[in-house]
Design a protein around this motif. Structure first.
Motif: not given
Length: 171
Positions: A17-38
């Motif tokens: 199964f693909k699992v979505a991990f929602d990501l929070n960007r820091d002040d520098s804009g990292w990470p460059p994606v808002s969701v990574e699916r593993l």
């Protein structure tokens, strides 16, 4: 013959199964994606998944770790909810800062028994799986030397208890 709508199966025969991990960007804009699916495989525990690849951006997760997911019906996908148990694997991310550094890094990682993934759009980024049997206490100083030389930058995203025990200085 497989059909595009069929769900892949792991080496153990478990459905993937693909699992979505929602990501929070820091002040520098990292990470460059808002969701990574593993990718992950079901376990015998309801809503528990074993992570089946190495993350590029998700912090604190390594190959084989157990996680709890929830079904998000609005998004029509499984979403990461919480960490359940570590697998003994560690995740280290490497960013290549100089041309020509990749070959020696890949050789050292292979000697250490590590595997890695790369992805389109981020050619200088490598997500490294350090398996439980690898000696991270030996590999880490070598990586730090490459950082000091300006060849690479590293991020120790998920260092297992087993690998932490091999280190003089814990990240």
């Amino acid at each position: 013959m497989s059909h595009p709508s069929e769900r892949p199966v792991s080496a153990s025969g478990a459905k993937m199964f693909k699992v979505a991990f929602d990501l929070n960007r820091d002040d520098s804009g990292w990470p460059p994606v808002s969701v990574e699916r593993l990718w992950g495989e079901k376990t015998d525990v309801r809503f528990e998944i074993r992570v089946a690849n190495t993350p590029f951006f998700v912090p604190g997760i390594a190959f084989g770790d157990l996680i709890r997911v929830r079904a998000d019906h609005e998004r029509r996908e499984l979403v990461y909810e919480s960490f359940t148990a570590e697998s003994g694997h560690s995740t280290v991310r490497i960013v290549f800062m100089r041309d020509g550094a990749r070959q020696s890094v890949e050789r050292k990682l292979q000697e250490a028994g590590c595997s890695w993934e790369t992805t389109d759009g981020f050619e200088n980024l490598m997500a490294v799986d350090v398996p439980p049997e690898a000696d991270y206490g030996d590999l880490r100083p070598w990586l730090r030397e490459r950082v000091a030389s300006g060849d690479i930058e590293i991020q120790e995203s998920a260092i297992s208890g087993r690998h932490r025990a091999q280190l003089d200085e814990v990240p």
